[in-house]
Design a protein around this motif. Structure first.
Motif, PDB file in Angstrom:
ATOM      1  N   ARG A 262       0.829  -1.202   0.000  1.00 24.71           N
ATOM      2  CA  ARG A 262       0.000   0.000   0.000  1.00 24.71           C
ATOM      3  C   ARG A 262       0.871   1.262   0.000  1.00 24.71           C
ATOM      4  O   ARG A 262       0.534   2.267  -0.642  1.00 24.71           O
ATOM      5  CB  ARG A 262      -0.898   0.001   1.246  1.00 24.71           C
ATOM      6  N   GLY A 263       1.991   1.198   0.697  1.00 25.98           N
ATOM      7  CA  GLY A 263       2.906   2.333   0.698  1.00 25.98           C
ATOM      8  C   GLY A 263       3.469   2.619  -0.678  1.00 25.98           C
ATOM      9  O   GLY A 263       3.583   3.787  -1.096  1.00 25.98           O
ATOM     10  N   PHE A 264       3.827   1.563  -1.417  1.00 26.73           N
ATOM     11  CA  PHE A 264       4.291   1.754  -2.791  1.00 26.73           C
ATOM     12  C   PHE A 264       3.199   2.398  -3.647  1.00 26.73           C
ATOM     13  O   PHE A 264       3.467   3.292  -4.461  1.00 26.73           O
ATOM     14  CB  PHE A 264       4.701   0.404  -3.401  1.00 26.73           C
ATOM     15  N   GLU A 265       1.964   1.935  -3.478  1.00 28.04           N
ATOM     16  CA  GLU A 265       0.873   2.488  -4.280  1.00 28.04           C
ATOM     17  C   GLU A 265       0.629   3.962  -3.948  1.00 28.04           C
ATOM     18  O   GLU A 265       0.393   4.787  -4.850  1.00 28.04           O
ATOM     19  CB  GLU A 265      -0.399   1.678  -4.059  1.00 28.04           C
ATOM     20  N   ASP A 266       0.676   4.318  -2.652  1.00 31.43           N
ATOM     21  CA  ASP A 266       0.494   5.723  -2.264  1.00 31.43           C
ATOM     22  C   ASP A 266       1.585   6.600  -2.863  1.00 31.43           C
ATOM     23  O   ASP A 266       1.321   7.714  -3.341  1.00 31.43           O
ATOM     24  CB  ASP A 266       0.506   5.847  -0.739  1.00 31.43           C
ATOM     25  N   LEU A 267       2.802   6.088  -2.850  1.00 33.44           N
ATOM     26  CA  LEU A 267       3.909   6.842  -3.431  1.00 33.44           C
ATOM     27  C   LEU A 267       3.715   7.011  -4.933  1.00 33.44           C
ATOM     28  O   LEU A 267       3.958   8.095  -5.489  1.00 33.44           O
ATOM     29  CB  LEU A 267       5.227   6.119  -3.140  1.00 33.44           C
ATOM     30  N   ALA A 268       3.294   5.958  -5.604  1.00 34.94           N
ATOM     31  CA  ALA A 268       3.056   6.034  -7.049  1.00 34.94           C
ATOM     32  C   ALA A 268       1.938   7.028  -7.372  1.00 34.94           C
ATOM     33  O   ALA A 268       2.015   7.768  -8.366  1.00 34.94           O
ATOM     34  CB  ALA A 268       2.709   4.649  -7.589  1.00 34.94           C
ATOM     35  N   GLU A 270       1.129   9.696  -5.643  1.00 35.61           N
ATOM     36  CA  GLU A 270       1.659  11.049  -5.456  1.00 35.61           C
ATOM     37  C   GLU A 270       2.516  11.489  -6.631  1.00 35.61           C
ATOM     38  O   GLU A 270       2.503  12.663  -7.019  1.00 35.61           O
ATOM     39  CB  GLU A 270       2.483  11.099  -4.164  1.00 35.61           C
ATOM     40  N   GLN A 271       3.278  10.554  -7.203  1.00 39.50           N
ATOM     41  CA  GLN A 271       4.207  10.902  -8.271  1.00 39.50           C
ATOM     42  C   GLN A 271       3.623  10.694  -9.658  1.00 39.50           C
ATOM     43  O   GLN A 271       4.308  10.912 -10.655  1.00 39.50           O
ATOM     44  CB  GLN A 271       5.495  10.079  -8.124  1.00 39.50           C
ATOM     45  N   GLY A 272       2.365  10.281  -9.742  1.00 37.05           N
ATOM     46  CA  GLY A 272       1.720  10.098 -11.025  1.00 37.05           C
ATOM     47  C   GLY A 272       2.219   8.914 -11.821  1.00 37.05           C
ATOM     48  O   GLY A 272       2.191   8.930 -13.060  1.00 37.05           O
ATOM     49  N   HIS A 273       2.686   7.869 -11.155  1.00 35.15           N
ATOM     50  CA  HIS A 273       3.197   6.689 -11.843  1.00 35.15           C
ATOM     51  C   HIS A 273       2.071   5.702 -12.163  1.00 35.15           C
ATOM     52  O   HIS A 273       1.047   5.661 -11.475  1.00 35.15           O
ATOM     53  CB  HIS A 273       4.257   5.993 -10.993  1.00 35.15           C
ATOM     54  N   ALA A 274       2.287   4.914 -13.188  1.00 39.98           N
ATOM     55  CA  ALA A 274       1.309   3.924 -13.630  1.00 39.98           C
ATOM     56  C   ALA A 274       1.553   2.589 -12.939  1.00 39.98           C
ATOM     57  O   ALA A 274       2.694   2.233 -12.636  1.00 39.98           O
ATOM     58  CB  ALA A 274       1.373   3.747 -15.146  1.00 39.98           C
ATOM     59  N   ALA A 275       0.473   1.842 -12.705  1.00 40.45           N
ATOM     60  CA  ALA A 275       0.561   0.511 -12.097  1.00 40.45           C
ATOM     61  C   ALA A 275       0.340  -0.543 -13.175  1.00 40.45           C
ATOM     62  O   ALA A 275      -0.645  -0.484 -13.909  1.00 40.45           O
ATOM     63  CB  ALA A 275      -0.464   0.361 -10.985  1.00 40.45           C
ATOM     64  N   GLU A 276       1.267  -1.508 -13.251  1.00 43.74           N
ATOM     65  CA  GLU A 276       1.200  -2.574 -14.249  1.00 43.74           C
ATOM     66  C   GLU A 276       1.270  -3.928 -13.548  1.00 43.74           C
ATOM     67  O   GLU A 276       2.088  -4.132 -12.642  1.00 43.74           O
ATOM     68  CB  GLU A 276       2.380  -2.465 -15.230  1.00 43.74           C
ATOM     69  N   PHE A 277       0.425  -4.859 -13.966  1.00 45.67           N
ATOM     70  CA  PHE A 277       0.433  -6.207 -13.403  1.00 45.67           C
ATOM     71  C   PHE A 277       0.864  -7.187 -14.493  1.00 45.67           C
ATOM     72  O   PHE A 277       0.222  -7.290 -15.535  1.00 45.67           O
ATOM     73  CB  PHE A 277      -0.951  -6.583 -12.883  1.00 45.67           C
ATOM     74  N   TYR A 278       1.958  -7.890 -14.246  1.00 44.20           N
ATOM     75  CA  TYR A 278       2.521  -8.816 -15.231  1.00 44.20           C
ATOM     76  C   TYR A 278       2.493 -10.240 -14.679  1.00 44.20           C
ATOM     77  O   TYR A 278       2.683 -10.457 -13.476  1.00 44.20           O
ATOM     78  CB  TYR A 278       3.974  -8.454 -15.553  1.00 44.20           C
ATOM     79  N   THR A 279       2.276 -11.185 -15.570  1.00 48.07           N
ATOM     80  CA  THR A 279       2.347 -12.601 -15.222  1.00 48.07           C
ATOM     81  C   THR A 279       3.343 -13.281 -16.156  1.00 48.07           C
ATOM     82  O   THR A 279       3.187 -13.208 -17.379  1.00 48.07           O
ATOM     83  CB  THR A 279       0.982 -13.287 -15.346  1.00 48.07           C
ATOM     84  N   ALA A 358       7.013   5.215 -14.461  1.00 49.61           N
ATOM     85  CA  ALA A 358       6.578   6.488 -15.040  1.00 49.61           C
ATOM     86  C   ALA A 358       5.786   6.217 -16.311  1.00 49.61           C
ATOM     87  O   ALA A 358       6.156   5.344 -17.108  1.00 49.61           O
ATOM     88  CB  ALA A 358       7.794   7.366 -15.336  1.00 49.61           C
ATOM     89  N   PRO A 359       4.678   6.932 -16.553  1.00 46.02           N
ATOM     90  CA  PRO A 359       3.834   6.662 -17.739  1.00 46.02           C
ATOM     91  C   PRO A 359       4.603   6.700 -19.045  1.00 46.02           C
ATOM     92  O   PRO A 359       4.317   5.915 -19.955  1.00 46.02           O
ATOM     93  CB  PRO A 359       2.775   7.766 -17.675  1.00 46.02           C
ATOM     94  N   GLY A 490      10.511   7.931   1.591  1.00 48.02           N
ATOM     95  CA  GLY A 490      10.995   9.299   1.435  1.00 48.02           C
ATOM     96  C   GLY A 490      12.105   9.631   2.413  1.00 48.02           C
ATOM     97  O   GLY A 490      13.105  10.272   2.055  1.00 48.02           O
ATOM     98  N   SER A 491      11.968   9.196   3.668  1.00 44.40           N
ATOM     99  CA  SER A 491      12.993   9.481   4.672  1.00 44.40           C
ATOM    100  C   SER A 491      14.274   8.705   4.414  1.00 44.40           C
ATOM    101  O   SER A 491      15.338   9.082   4.918  1.00 44.40           O
ATOM    102  CB  SER A 491      12.464   9.144   6.070  1.00 44.40           C
TER     103      SER A 491
END
Length: 725
Positions: A262-268, A270-279, A358-359, A490-491
């Motif tokens: 969830r922390g990774f998703e919140d960071l993404a 905030e930074q406008g990054h895209a989420a991709e799911f690969y198998t 990044a998109p 971030g810290s």
């Protein structure tokens, strides 16, 4: 007058499996039985029995010709796997036999080293000696971690080589390798014979599942009987409770993974990054069984299968991922997220990866991952690569990325709120144990964080309950204590900062040459910041005892926790600028040393107590199982004289252990062993160590042996020989 053909007698059993007489009553029955005998000839009885059992099932369900074709291929694959072992499998199919074989091969290595060094009198180049000692291990496909001796050889390389040589001569190391190899071979035969698949036993065989469950039951029983105590701090805790509060608890592990995801998703976000799911899935040659969706998911044998194991499939995926990572680095693509490894119903692993990028780099990332996922055996996928590489873009409007991967994490831990496991056709809460047994048997890491700071720093900071003066540690501590993984990243400098450049790192204390194989022991004790502040997060002085011994009766269990035998370290949060060591006087007292010993050691002496060497340098007490060598002048060849003495010392120790083993076996007289020993105390201690090991590993045979009883009596009668050397 024509003779009538004599009736053919059908055997009652083949390879220990009862023969179904009706299957071979036809005209081709005798020929088929002769073919079966030929196909199974030379195979281990267990493997042959499993293959014959599957053969009869196939002969009953399909035509005899189809069953014969399957048996010819399966027996050939099983024979090829069996020939990887340099000894007959019947010699390692029981624990006692494996112990005998382990001792034999460890002795072979010791003999090679003895011959190469001419009785430990002629030093040899490290690379040549190590290559010669590795010859027996290579016949098995075993290897300890080896140093790179191709370039400049340093003391670190030599110490690494000495540790590898020690492992190769240790029958315990050989036993672990042989036991694991045999278990995996048995499981591979189970996969080929159809015992691991949907509708039978998903992910692992029933035998492997029962062994894993029995081990977990025994572990739980042991945990319930033990306590962890710290007398210095007055603390006492049930070991079962400590285990339940750690990430060893599946529920705690699952929750922590979800927090980090969830922390990774919140960071993404905030930074406008895209989420991709690969198998990612391996080529068909790694799959023993396929499923026929049109026939209610029935499992059928895969004709392309080449006898590989789940471990081989995982190694293939890791290799392809390494290629992809290198390509991403060249292209300047930064990704972060998680990888989940889970098995198909037949045990073949496949990967699920939730990555944030990044998109503008998303399309290039897809091309790179797709290329390496489908690099080999492209003829079987043609223009449809979704069976090998599947892509799904996560749309936040339809659900979170964390929610999407949650079921894959839970399914492979405890099945929490997953429901049905369609791969296994059972409930996930029931098959989660099968998955855990599968990962344990094949040594496969199920979850891997990609990018971001190390989670161990996060865990250590969560141990600190009070504010810290150092701003670097404090900012990371606050984020960890709040369970905010995004803020913690971030810290710690972001997702892509190299580990060596992180503002907060782990702090260890190193005890030189303290392991069984002469390696330095690194003990995690706290964290340290780039500003020079170090914080203690762990107490010393912990010990594991049985609950029956909690009030002081009986001996303590020799199972030290992170603190070992050192005095506890204050856990206050005042930044000292460096990690503070326990007082020297406390260290000496806990080691059983008095002021006389201290005076001798401060004058440069080495004191031996309970088989451990103790010395003081720069105001610190050191302990080792090996005698230290220092304070010599440089030798003419540029090496320190103590370095040459160290090499000779190790060779002499190898020889002494081999001679002590000969005494135990009755091949060497005790009087001759003691008379020829350069150090009587060391000779007695080595003999005592081997006797203790024999007593623990084979108590029944030990107490029945008059020879071992006499040796034990001799060791007991020897006076303590601690003192200055």
């Amino acid at each position: 007058m024509d003779r009538q053909p004599l009736p053919v007698t059908i055997p009652d059993y083949v390879a220990g499996v009862k023969v179904i007489q009706a299957l071979f009553s036809g005209p081709t029955g005798p020929e088929d039985l002769a073919f079966i005998e030929y196909a199974l000839k030379g195979l281990e009885l267990k493997a042959a029995g499993k293959l014959f059992g599957e053969y009869q099932r196939r002969r009953k369900q399909y035509k005899a010709k189809s069953a014969n074709i399957w048996l010819r291929m399966a027996a050939g694959t099983a024979r090829a796997q069996q020939e990887r072992f340099p000894v007959p499998l019947k010699r390692i199919n029981e624990e006692k036999r494996r112990e005998e074989v382990a001792r034999e091969w460890a002795s072979q290595v010791a003999a090679i080293i003895d011959n190469s060094t001419k009785g430990f009198t002629s030093p040899q180049p490290a690379d040549e000696l190590l290559a010669a000692a590795m010859t027996p291990a290579r016949q098995w496909g075993f290897s300890p971690v080896l140093p790179d001796l191709s370039g400049e050889v340093t003391d670190k390389h030599l110490n690494h080589a000495a540790s590898a040589l020690a492992r190769l001569q240790d029958d315990g190391w050989w036993l672990r390798q042989i036991r694991r190899a045999y278990q995996r071979h048995q499981e591979l035969i189970a996969i080929m014979s159809g015992e691991v698949r949907r509708g039978v036993s998903p992910y692992v065989s029933h035998r492997a599942f029962m062994e894993y469950r029995a081990n977990k039951t025994a572990q739980a029983r042991w945990l319930a009987e033990m306590l962890v105590v710290n007398e210095e701090e007055g603390l006492e805790l049930s070991l079962a409770e400590a285990h339940a509060a750690s990430v060893s608890n599946p529920e705690v592990r699952r929750v922590e993974l979800m927090v980090r995801m969830r922390g990774f998703e919140d960071l993404a976000w905030e930074q406008g990054h895209a989420a991709e799911f690969y198998t990612w899935t391996t080529p068909s040659r790694f799959h023993a069984w396929n499923t026929v969706k049109a026939d209610r998911g029935r499992s059928v044998r895969n004709k392309r299968y080449r006898g590989t194991s789940p471990k081989d499939a995982q190694a293939y995926l890791c290799k392809q991922w390494a290629k992809a990572r290198a390509a991403m680095a060249r292209a300047g693509i930064t990704v972060y997220g998680f990888r989940v490894v889970e098995p198909h119903h037949d045990g073949t692993p496949h990967w699920h990866m939730l990555l944030f990028v990044a998109p503008g780099q998303r399309d290039q990332l897809r091309d790179i991952l797709g290329y390496y996922a489908c690099e080999h055996d492209q003829g079987e996928i043609k223009n449809n690569r979704s069976a090998r590489f599947d892509v799904l873009a996560i749309d936040p409007e339809y659900g979170s990325a964390t929610g999407y991967i949650a079921k894959y994490i839970a399914k492979n831990i405890d099945g929490h709120r997953v429901g049905d496991d369609y791969e296994a056709e059972a409930r996930s809460s029931d098959t989660a144990t099968n998955v855990a047994a599968w990962a344990s048997l094949w040594g496969i890491r199920q979850f891997q964080q990609i990018g971001g700071p190390a989670v161990t720093v996060w865990r250590e900071l969560r141990r600190l309950r009070e504010a810290v003066k150092d701003p670097l540690i404090e900012s990371a501590r606050v984020a960890a204590d709040a369970g905010n993984w995004a803020e913690f990243i971030g810290s710690m400098g972001g997702v892509s900062l190299p580990r060596q450049d992180r503002p907060v790192k782990l702090a260890h204390l190193v005890t030189p040459c303290a392991s069984k194989y002469g390696e330095d022991l690194r003990r995690l004790v706290g964290v340290t910041s780039a500003g020079g502040c170090s914080m203690r997060t762990r107490l010393d002085g912990w010990a594991v005892i049985r609950k029956s011994q909690a009030r002081g009766c009986g001996e303590r269990s020799e199972l030290p926790l992170s603190g070992g035998s050192r005095a506890p370290w204050s856990s206050d949060n005042n930044c000292t600028g460096q990690i503070e060591l326990p007082p020297l006087a406390t260290e000496l007292a806990r080691a059983g040393l008095d002021n006389v010993d201290r005076a001798r050691m401060e004058a440069g002496a080495v004191v031996v107590v309970d088989g451990l060497y103790h010395w003081i340098r720069d105001g610190r007490l050191y302990q080792s199982r090996h005698r230290p060598q220092f304070g010599r002048s440089p030798a003419p060849n540029g090496r320190n004289a103590w370095e040459e003495d160290r090499d000779l010392e190790q060779l002499q120790q190898y020889q002494l252990k081999r001679q002590a083993m000969a005494v135990l076996a009755g091949d060497l007289q005790l009087d001759e062993y003691i008379k020829n020993a350069m150090d009587t105390f060391r000779a007695v201690h080595t003999l005592e160590t081997l006797l203790d090991k024999e007593r623990l590993e084979a108590p029944a045979s030990f107490h029945q042996s008059e020879h071992l009883a006499r040796l034990s009596g001799f060791v007991t009668s020897c006076p303590s020989q601690g003192g200055a050397l």
